[in-house]
Each structure stands twice: as C-alpha cells, then as structure tokens.
Design a protein around this motif. Structure first.
Motif, PDB file in Angstrom:
ATOM      1  N   ILE A   1       0.826  -1.210   0.000  1.00  0.00           N
ATOM      2  CA  ILE A   1       0.000   0.000   0.000  1.00  0.00           C
ATOM      3  C   ILE A   1       0.858   1.258   0.000  1.00  0.00           C
ATOM      4  CG2 ILE A   1      -1.748   1.295   1.285  1.00  0.00           C
ATOM      5  CD1 ILE A   1      -2.810  -1.342   2.336  1.00  0.00           C
ATOM      6  N   LEU A   2       1.894   1.286   0.828  1.00  0.00           N
ATOM      7  CA  LEU A   2       2.699   2.507   0.986  1.00  0.00           C
ATOM      8  C   LEU A   2       4.135   2.132   1.272  1.00  0.00           C
ATOM      9  CD1 LEU A   2       2.810   5.630   1.310  1.00  0.00           C
ATOM     10  CD2 LEU A   2       2.345   5.281   3.747  1.00  0.00           C
ATOM     11  N   ASP A   3       5.067   2.757   0.517  1.00  0.00           N
ATOM     12  CA  ASP A   3       6.494   2.552   0.792  1.00  0.00           C
ATOM     13  C   ASP A   3       7.278   3.844   0.606  1.00  0.00           C
ATOM     14  OD1 ASP A   3       6.391   2.821  -1.934  1.00  0.00           O
ATOM     15  OD2 ASP A   3       7.770   1.174  -2.355  1.00  0.00           O
ATOM     16  N   PHE A   4       6.604   4.983   0.747  1.00  0.00           N
ATOM     17  CA  PHE A   4       7.249   6.298   0.684  1.00  0.00           C
ATOM     18  C   PHE A   4       7.974   6.523  -0.647  1.00  0.00           C
ATOM     19  CE2 PHE A   4       6.591   5.618   5.168  1.00  0.00           C
ATOM     20  CZ  PHE A   4       6.204   6.869   5.638  1.00  0.00           C
TER      21      PHE A   4
ATOM     22  N   ASP B   1      13.811   2.721   1.497  1.00  0.00           N
ATOM     23  CA  ASP B   1      14.026   1.550   2.347  1.00  0.00           C
ATOM     24  C   ASP B   1      14.352   1.935   3.785  1.00  0.00           C
ATOM     25  OD1 ASP B   1      13.558  -0.180   0.268  1.00  0.00           O
ATOM     26  OD2 ASP B   1      15.669  -0.298  -0.330  1.00  0.00           O
ATOM     27  N   LEU B   2      14.656   3.193   4.026  1.00  0.00           N
ATOM     28  CA  LEU B   2      14.923   3.656   5.392  1.00  0.00           C
ATOM     29  C   LEU B   2      13.634   3.865   6.178  1.00  0.00           C
ATOM     30  CD1 LEU B   2      17.698   6.289   4.571  1.00  0.00           C
ATOM     31  CD2 LEU B   2      18.031   3.969   5.442  1.00  0.00           C
ATOM     32  N   TRP B   3      12.493   3.779   5.528  1.00  0.00           N
ATOM     33  CA  TRP B   3      11.213   4.075   6.163  1.00  0.00           C
ATOM     34  C   TRP B   3      10.326   2.829   6.154  1.00  0.00           C
ATOM     35  CZ3 TRP B   3      11.357   8.559   8.595  1.00  0.00           C
ATOM     36  CH2 TRP B   3      12.241   9.535   8.130  1.00  0.00           C
ATOM     37  N   PRO B   4       9.272   2.819   6.971  1.00  0.00           N
ATOM     38  CA  PRO B   4       8.426   1.619   7.039  1.00  0.00           C
ATOM     39  C   PRO B   4       7.603   1.424   5.774  1.00  0.00           C
ATOM     40  CG  PRO B   4       7.512   3.375   8.400  1.00  0.00           C
ATOM     41  CD  PRO B   4       8.860   3.857   7.954  1.00  0.00           C
ATOM     42  N   LYS B   5       7.112   0.189   5.611  1.00  0.00           N
ATOM     43  CA  LYS B   5       6.253  -0.180   4.493  1.00  0.00           C
ATOM     44  C   LYS B   5       4.939  -0.713   5.042  1.00  0.00           C
ATOM     45  CE  LYS B   5       9.923  -1.372   1.201  1.00  0.00           C
ATOM     46  NZ  LYS B   5      11.000  -0.804   2.025  1.00  0.00           N
ATOM     47  N   LEU B   6       3.850  -0.336   4.392  1.00  0.00           N
ATOM     48  CA  LEU B   6       2.510  -0.769   4.784  1.00  0.00           C
ATOM     49  C   LEU B   6       1.999  -1.761   3.756  1.00  0.00           C
ATOM     50  CD1 LEU B   6       0.006  -0.543   6.604  1.00  0.00           C
ATOM     51  CD2 LEU B   6      -0.741   1.391   5.178  1.00  0.00           C
ATOM     52  N   ASN B   7       1.659  -2.964   4.206  1.00  0.00           N
ATOM     53  CA  ASN B   7       1.178  -4.028   3.331  1.00  0.00           C
ATOM     54  C   ASN B   7      -0.183  -4.519   3.799  1.00  0.00           C
ATOM     55  OD1 ASN B   7       3.642  -4.878   1.505  1.00  0.00           O
ATOM     56  ND2 ASN B   7       4.466  -4.588   3.564  1.00  0.00           N
ATOM     57  N   SER B   8      -0.967  -5.020   2.881  1.00  0.00           N
ATOM     58  CA  SER B   8      -2.215  -5.714   3.203  1.00  0.00           C
ATOM     59  C   SER B   8      -2.049  -7.165   2.799  1.00  0.00           C
ATOM     60  CB  SER B   8      -3.388  -5.089   2.457  1.00  0.00           C
ATOM     61  OG  SER B   8      -3.214  -5.179   1.066  1.00  0.00           O
TER      62      SER B   8
ATOM     63  N   LEU C   1      -3.459  -5.972   8.046  1.00  0.00           N
ATOM     64  CA  LEU C   1      -2.595  -4.876   7.625  1.00  0.00           C
ATOM     65  C   LEU C   1      -1.306  -4.972   8.432  1.00  0.00           C
ATOM     66  CD1 LEU C   1      -5.037  -1.823   7.423  1.00  0.00           C
ATOM     67  CD2 LEU C   1      -3.989  -3.052   5.505  1.00  0.00           C
ATOM     68  N   THR C   2      -0.175  -4.937   7.746  1.00  0.00           N
ATOM     69  CA  THR C   2       1.109  -5.091   8.437  1.00  0.00           C
ATOM     70  C   THR C   2       2.019  -3.921   8.095  1.00  0.00           C
ATOM     71  OG1 THR C   2       2.027  -6.406   6.631  1.00  0.00           O
ATOM     72  CG2 THR C   2       0.941  -7.604   8.405  1.00  0.00           C
ATOM     73  N   ILE C   3       2.785  -3.528   9.067  1.00  0.00           N
ATOM     74  CA  ILE C   3       3.804  -2.494   8.895  1.00  0.00           C
ATOM     75  C   ILE C   3       5.163  -3.139   9.142  1.00  0.00           C
ATOM     76  CG2 ILE C   3       4.737  -0.324   9.753  1.00  0.00           C
ATOM     77  CD1 ILE C   3       1.967   0.551  10.464  1.00  0.00           C
ATOM     78  N   ASP C   4       6.043  -3.039   8.157  1.00  0.00           N
ATOM     79  CA  ASP C   4       7.398  -3.590   8.267  1.00  0.00           C
ATOM     80  C   ASP C   4       8.398  -2.436   8.265  1.00  0.00           C
ATOM     81  OD1 ASP C   4       6.374  -6.209   8.112  1.00  0.00           O
ATOM     82  OD2 ASP C   4       6.346  -6.092   5.924  1.00  0.00           O
ATOM     83  N   TRP C   5       9.261  -2.448   9.248  1.00  0.00           N
ATOM     84  CA  TRP C   5      10.276  -1.387   9.352  1.00  0.00           C
ATOM     85  C   TRP C   5      11.549  -1.990   9.907  1.00  0.00           C
ATOM     86  CZ3 TRP C   5       9.561   3.936  12.267  1.00  0.00           C
ATOM     87  CH2 TRP C   5      10.582   4.810  11.857  1.00  0.00           C
ATOM     88  N   ASP C   6      12.596  -1.952   9.100  1.00  0.00           N
ATOM     89  CA  ASP C   6      13.896  -2.415   9.565  1.00  0.00           C
ATOM     90  C   ASP C   6      14.511  -1.317  10.429  1.00  0.00           C
ATOM     91  OD1 ASP C   6      13.615  -4.763   8.154  1.00  0.00           O
ATOM     92  OD2 ASP C   6      14.570  -3.960   6.350  1.00  0.00           O
TER      93      ASP C   6
END
Length: 384
Positions: free
Chosen positions: A140-143, A312-319, A348-353
């Motif tokens: 959905i969102l990856d900046f 890639d420095l910011w979180p990603k929003l996935n469904s 809905l998941t948020i992934d952030w390294d």
C-alpha cells in the motif's frame, strides 16, 4: 513406530546416486606456470558454424549501400544493442509488476500414518488431508520506493534504446570507414606498382650506363636500392589490401577470408568541410547524439534509484489475506467419516527495519554516489 522410517535408507541411497551423478572431475589449474588443460570434453561451437553458413553475393562488386545493408543484417553489434533494449523493456515491465497484488495459489496433500501399538488400533492414526489455499499480498505505501524503481527502469529502457541508435550509427560509420580504407588501399597498391615500374626502369638504365662506363657504381647501387625498396613497398601495399578487406568483411559480419569485391565510389568524394561555428556544432551534438541522450537517461535512472534506496529507510505498509480449504479422510476407520475445514485471514502489516547493521543507510549512500559518478560521466561525454 512410524512406518515412514522404512523409506529413510531408500531416500539416502537415491540422494547418494544423485550427488555422484552431479559431480564432475573439473579442477582448477594445478600450477601457476602451466597452462590449464580441460579434463572433460568441451561442447562443439555451433555459433561459429552458423557464421560460416552465411553467404555473400560475390558475383559482382558490392557498392557501399549494399555493404551497409549486409552489415545491418549480419553484424552482431546492432543485434546485441537490440537485445539489450528488449531486455530493458522486460525489466521495466518487471518493475511495473509491483503495482499489482501478488497472488499465490498452492495445494497440499498430507498422508499421516502413526502406529502407537502394533496389537491395538485404539490410538493409531491413519488420515489423508488435501486441499487448496490462496494468499494475496499488496503493498500500500512505501514512501515512493515503488514509483522510483519504476521510473529508474523506465529511464534505463530509454538509455538502452538510445544505445541501440548509437550502435546503429557506429555500424554505419564503421562500414563507410572500412569501405573507403579498402578503396584507398587499392589506390596505394596501384601507386606502388607504378612506382615499382619506374624504379625498375631507372635501375635498368643506371646499370646499362654503368656497364658502358657512363655512370659511377654508386649511382647504379642507389638505383638498385630504390628498386628493392619499391619491391618491399609493393608487398606492404598488398598486405594493406588484405588487411583492409579483412576489416571490411568483419564489419559486415563475415569471416576475414570471405571472397568479395567492392565497386568504385559513385560521385565525387568531398574533400572540403564546410566552415561552421564550433559552438553551434557542439550544441547540435549535445542535442542529437544518441550516446549523450543515453547517458542523460542513465543519470535520471540513477537518481530514481537513489529515491528508491532512501525509501528503504522508512516503514512499508502491506495488506495480506489468505484462505484455505482442507478435506480429511480416515481410511480403514469405521467410526470416522470424512470431514473438511476452511479458514481465512486478513491483515494490515507495517514492516520497518529499525536496525539492520546500517545496510539500508549505506545502500542509499551507494546509490547517491553512483548517481554523482554517472553525472560526471555525462559531463565527460559532453566535453568530449
């Protein structure tokens, strides 16, 4: 006791056979001062065979326009550039696939056989389960990372297309250059033959004058030296013809020993270049040269990759969503009937390294430095 244990020796035996079949006695060079010799039979070169199968019309002298047409069909440089452009288009489509959800469909078949006691079937298990499952994931969102990756692939395709145009122009220039070099070598050969005749005539005359006492020995020896030097120059001119002909054959995509002849140039060869303003010529070259346009697109691609790396420095929003359906059967069990079960999930998941050993940070730095290097290459090309 699990009956599947009986299959373990058989599986180990099959794995051993496969591993031995995949091994080959291929080793690195044994020493640093001896040439490596292959221990396996190398496959035949079918590529060179296809080159030798090509035919050229040697029944008549070939004009420049005919040589250009032959080169466009046979020279591998334009085909390489064409394949690179098509591969770049495929990579662009790969990048655009991120705009769509990822759907995975799978199926499973599970056989479960457990014998807890050989004389009592009260706690024995004998079941068969099978059914399909599906999973869907969508970013959905990856900046801006996905959009930047697509932009980079788009610009890389433009760069590859301009590289194809440049390869096209380079081939045209190479054919023209090789053609006129061969024509010039024929002229040099004629001049060397004429020079040899003159030197031979002078040597014969000098020798006759020396024999009757009308010339000094030094004059006769000088004429002989000129004659022998003309013989050497004639052989050099013959070698120049063969070299120029081999270069032209290679340029049009044929082996160097291909027999053919060229036609004389039609029309007057231009000997003067029109005087124009150098600044206007430079401006026109910057605007029209395909290699410059390719580097400009490549720079835009590197800049887009910098944006993608920064995302890639910011979180990603996935469904995410999944569903599965499984049927169960119990062979041999009188008191158990077939059953089935199904289930589904949505999330809905948020992934952030948060910390990755500074991998993404250095990846972004690398992309930024590569963009700066590409800009320097563009400046260098424009100055050239």
């Amino acid at each position: 006791m699990i009956n599947s244990i009986k299959f373990i020796p058989f599986m180990l035996f099959m794995l051993a056979i496969l591993s031995v079949a995949g091994c080959q006695t291929l080793k690195a060079p044994s020493t640093m001062y001896e040439e490596w010799k292959p221990t396996v039979t190398m496959p035949p070169d079918g590529v060179w065979g296809s080159v030798l199968e090509q035919k050229i019309d040697s029944s008549k002298p070939l004009a420049l326009v005919e040589l250009v047409d032959i080169a466009l069909h046979n020279n591998p440089s334009t085909r390489q550039a064409w394949d690179a452009a098509r591969a770049a288009e495929a990579k662009k489509r790969q990048a655009e696939s991120a705009l769509y959800p990822e759907v995975t469909v799978s199926a499973s078949l599970d056989k479960d056989r457990v014998v807890s006691h050989p004389k009592s079937s009260l706690y024995n298990v004998n079941s068969l389960g099978y059914g399909p499952s599906a999973e869907i994931t969508y970013l959905i969102l990856d900046f801006g990372g996905r959009a930047a990756t697509i932009d980079a692939a788009y610009e890389a395709m433009i760069a590859a297309n301009f590289q194809f145009n440049q390869a096209f122009q380079d081939l045209l220039l190479a054919v023209e250059t090789s053609y006129y070099e061969l024509h010039s070598s024929y002229s040099s050969l004629k001049a060397a033959e004429a020079d040899l005749e003159n030197a031979k005539t002078s040597f014969v005359a000098a020798r006759q004058r020396y024999e009757v006492g009308l010339a000094a020995r030094l004059d006769m020896l000088q004429a002989k030296s000129n004659y022998e030097n003309s013989l050497f120059n004639l052989e050099v001119a013959k070698g120049g013809v063969k070299t120029a002909k081999a270069n032209l054959a290679k340029t049009i995509g044929f082996p160097a020993d291909t027999p053919f002849e060229i036609a004389e140039p039609t029309g007057e060869i231009p000997r003067e270049i029109a005087e124009e303003n150098v600044s206007l010529l430079i401006k026109e070259a910057i605007e029209k040269r395909p290699d410059i346009a390719s580097l400009q697109a490549s720079l835009r691609a590197k800049q887009a990759l910098t944006k993608a790396a920064n995302s890639d420095l910011w979180p990603k929003l996935n469904s995410d969503g999944s569903a599965d359906l499984t049927w169960y059967k119990f062979p041999g069990a009188q008191n158990l009937r077939a059953e089935h079960q199904y289930g589904y999930t949505a999330a809905l998941t948020i992934d952030w390294d948060v910390f990755d050993g500074f991998y993404n940070l250095n990846k972004a730095r690398e992309a930024r430095i590569e963009a700066e290097a590409e800009r320097s290459r563009l400046i260098e090309a424009e100055l050239e």
